[in-house]
Scaffold this motif. Structure first.
Motif: not given
Length: 116
Positions: A12-16, A65-72, A80-86, A112-116
């Motif tokens: 994913v690109q940075a910010g994704g 503030g960027r990641f959220t963990i939850s469970r069912d 693991l919801q990951m936002n604003s990835l760097r 997980v690979t985050v490209s700049s």
């Protein structure tokens, strides 16, 4: 035999955003807590986020503030919801589960690979 099967990694690109899933199966015991760890190239494994059976959560400072963990609970699945990835989030992410407060298991990891 306990299995933790992770999915959702990728490039994913940075910010994704990405959402990781970990489905647990194969144990007759209840899950006490689940967590996500990660290992970046050349670095030690790092605890990213945790969630207990009572839904208490905890996060590494670097992801607050960027990641959220939850469970069912019905599906024995943790997310693991990951936002604003760097780019420095690039790592292999591992699912971890503790059953009956004593038996610990790991997933196989997902890249997980985050490209700049």
């Amino acid at each position: 035999q306990v299995q933790l099967v992770e999915s959702g990694g990728g490039l994913v690109q940075a910010g994704g955003s990405l959402r990781l899933s970990c489905a647990a199966s194969g144990s007759r015991f209840s899950i006490t807590a689940m967590a996500w760890y990660r290992r970046a190239p050349g670095k030690q494994r790092e605890l990213v986020a945790t969630i207990t059976s009572g839904d208490s959560t905890g996060y590494a400072e670097s992801v607050k503030g960027r990641f959220t963990i939850s469970r069912d609970n019905a599906k024995n699945t943790v997310y693991l919801q990951m936002n604003s990835l760097r780019p420095d989030d690039t790592a292999v992410y591992y699912c971890h589960a503790i059953y009956a407060s004593r038996y610990a298991y790991w997933g196989q990891g997902t890249q997980v690979t985050v490209s700049s």
